[in-house]
Write a protein that holds these residues in place. Structure first.
Motif, PDB file in Angstrom:
ATOM      1  N   UNK A 221       0.850  -1.202   0.000  1.00 50.02           N
ATOM      2  CA  UNK A 221       0.000   0.000   0.000  1.00 50.02           C
ATOM      3  C   UNK A 221       0.876   1.239   0.000  1.00 50.02           C
ATOM      4  N   UNK A 222       0.542   2.214  -0.832  1.00 51.53           N
ATOM      5  CA  UNK A 222       1.215   3.516  -0.740  1.00 51.53           C
ATOM      6  C   UNK A 222       0.300   4.447   0.052  1.00 51.53           C
ATOM      7  N   UNK A 223       0.838   4.929   1.172  1.00 50.29           N
ATOM      8  CA  UNK A 223      -0.013   5.677   2.108  1.00 50.29           C
ATOM      9  C   UNK A 223      -0.043   7.143   1.691  1.00 50.29           C
ATOM     10  N   UNK A 224      -1.025   7.495   0.887  1.00 46.84           N
ATOM     11  CA  UNK A 224      -1.107   8.898   0.473  1.00 46.84           C
ATOM     12  C   UNK A 224      -2.421   9.537   0.924  1.00 46.84           C
ATOM     13  N   UNK A 225      -3.291   8.749   1.606  1.00 45.27           N
ATOM     14  CA  UNK A 225      -4.567   9.285   2.092  1.00 45.27           C
ATOM     15  C   UNK A 225      -4.366  10.000   3.430  1.00 45.27           C
ATOM     16  N   UNK A 226      -5.403  10.720   3.816  1.00 46.51           N
ATOM     17  CA  UNK A 226      -5.412  11.275   5.169  1.00 46.51           C
ATOM     18  C   UNK A 226      -5.751  10.142   6.131  1.00 46.51           C
TER      19      UNK A 226
ATOM     20  N   UNK B 113       7.366   4.731   6.676  1.00 49.27           N
ATOM     21  CA  UNK B 113       7.011   6.019   6.079  1.00 49.27           C
ATOM     22  C   UNK B 113       5.810   5.900   5.137  1.00 49.27           C
ATOM     23  N   UNK B 114       6.030   6.002   3.823  1.00 46.11           N
ATOM     24  CA  UNK B 114       4.896   6.088   2.881  1.00 46.11           C
ATOM     25  C   UNK B 114       4.346   4.738   2.432  1.00 46.11           C
ATOM     26  N   UNK B 115       4.955   3.642   2.881  1.00 44.60           N
ATOM     27  CA  UNK B 115       4.514   2.331   2.381  1.00 44.60           C
ATOM     28  C   UNK B 115       4.243   1.352   3.523  1.00 44.60           C
ATOM     29  N   UNK B 116       3.320   0.438   3.242  1.00 44.28           N
ATOM     30  CA  UNK B 116       3.154  -0.714   4.133  1.00 44.28           C
ATOM     31  C   UNK B 116       2.986  -1.936   3.241  1.00 44.28           C
ATOM     32  N   UNK B 117       3.230  -3.115   3.817  1.00 41.17           N
ATOM     33  CA  UNK B 117       3.110  -4.343   3.016  1.00 41.17           C
ATOM     34  C   UNK B 117       2.799  -5.519   3.926  1.00 41.17           C
ATOM     35  N   UNK B 118       2.085  -6.489   3.367  1.00 41.06           N
ATOM     36  CA  UNK B 118       1.875  -7.756   4.071  1.00 41.06           C
ATOM     37  C   UNK B 118       2.210  -8.897   3.113  1.00 41.06           C
TER      38      UNK B 118
ATOM     39  N   UNK C  33       9.833  -7.230   5.012  1.00 42.68           N
ATOM     40  CA  UNK C  33      10.315  -5.956   5.555  1.00 42.68           C
ATOM     41  C   UNK C  33      10.408  -4.935   4.431  1.00 42.68           C
ATOM     42  N   UNK C  34       9.986  -3.719   4.736  1.00 46.76           N
ATOM     43  CA  UNK C  34      10.182  -2.628   3.779  1.00 46.76           C
ATOM     44  C   UNK C  34      10.955  -1.516   4.489  1.00 46.76           C
ATOM     45  N   UNK C  35      11.925  -0.978   3.798  1.00 48.61           N
ATOM     46  CA  UNK C  35      12.781   0.064   4.390  1.00 48.61           C
ATOM     47  C   UNK C  35      12.961   1.177   3.382  1.00 48.61           C
ATOM     48  N   UNK C  36      12.919   2.410   3.897  1.00 53.48           N
ATOM     49  CA  UNK C  36      13.302   3.543   3.068  1.00 53.48           C
ATOM     50  C   UNK C  36      14.828   3.515   2.972  1.00 53.48           C
TER      51      UNK C  36
END
Ligand SMILES: CC(C)(COP(=O)(O)OP(=O)(O)OC[C@H]1O[C@@H](n2cnc3c(N)ncnc32)[C@H](O)[C@@H]1OP(=O)(O)O)[C@@H](O)C(=O)NCCC(=O)NCCS
Length: 211
Positions: free
Chosen positions: A18-23, A92-97, A107-110
């Motif tokens: 998911x790219x977290x760009x919503x409020x 930060x801006x992303x999450x993943x399962x 794992x996701x890392x900037x």
């Protein structure tokens, strides 16, 4: 933004990003939470954490689940009510399962320069193939992500990232590698394979026990 990416590893194992760009309000609008998870959400001081937490519930929906299917053990390791394995990550801006009927970790890392400063804390045998002149930050990010993913698969054993986890040379491969956990003290050894990709300056790594 809705779902950013789906990776179908095979018919049994899928990854949702998911790219977290919503409020926060937009993310919260359609989500029902178990009381214990609502309590946890309300205790999160950072909006970024709350958004990461809520976006994971969106990803659960994409995978055919809801928050009511998700539980955690006392160490914080998540599991699904139907017995499938799940691993969760946010940065930060992303999450993943990742969801699978076998043990998996993600794992996701900037990608950040800071990883170079802390390399000595988690790089052990990998020093043999790492080259400071060549994609150093990117390769360190893959190794860190792979070790975090392995840690999430190992039931909170006290494993040393540096001494017990060994990521084999993956630098000639485009997006995958193998790894070994070898901890004599805990009498624990296991082989893994991991896959990685980068997008928008983030590194995503997921791991499975070696098939
Ligand atoms: C638990 C840990 C793996 C989380 O990793 P992170 O990069 O901080 O955060 P991520 O967003 O990637 O992962 C968080 C998710 O991991 C999962 N998680 C937490 N504890 C877990 C555990 N014991 N086992 C498996 N998964 C776990 C949770 O699902 C959590 O998200 P949620 O609570 O919102 O559902 C990490 O904090 C940790 O303890 N690492 C091992 C120790 C270490 O870092 N050593 C460094 C040596 S140099």
């Amino acid at each position: 933004m809705p779902l950013y990416k789906t990776i179908v590893h095979n018919s049994d194992t899928q990854i949702f990003v998911w790219k977290i760009s919503e409020t926060e309000a937009a993310l919260n609008a359609t989500i029902q939470l178990q009381d214990k998870h609502l309590h946890r959400l309300n205790g999160m001081l950072s909006e970024q954490h709350r958004k990461g937490f809520l976006s994971v519930r969106k990803l659960l929906n994409e995978a055919g689940y809801t928050d009511f299917d998700l539980n955690y053990d006392t160490n914080g390791k998540p599991s699904l009510a139907d017995g499938k394995h799940i691993s969760i990550t946010h940065s930060y801006d992303f999450s993943a399962i990742i969801v699978s009927s076998q043990n998996v970790g993600i794992d996701i890392e900037k990608q950040r320069e800071k990883i170079i400063k802390i390399a000595d804390k988690f790089i052990g045998s990998e020093a043999d193939f790492l080259n400071i002149e060549q994609n150093y930050k990117e390769n360190l990010s893959v190794i860190w992500g792979a070790k975090e993913a392995l840690y999430k698969m190992c039931n909170s054993r006290s494993l040393s990232f540096k001494q017990d986890m060994h990521i084999h040379d993956f630098t000639q491969n485009i997006n995958q590698g193998t790894a070994l956990i070898d901890c004599k003290e805990l009498n624990f050894g296991c082989k893994f394979m991991f896959h990685f990709e980068t997008f928008e300056n983030y590194t995503l790594v997921y791991a499975l026990e070696n098939e």
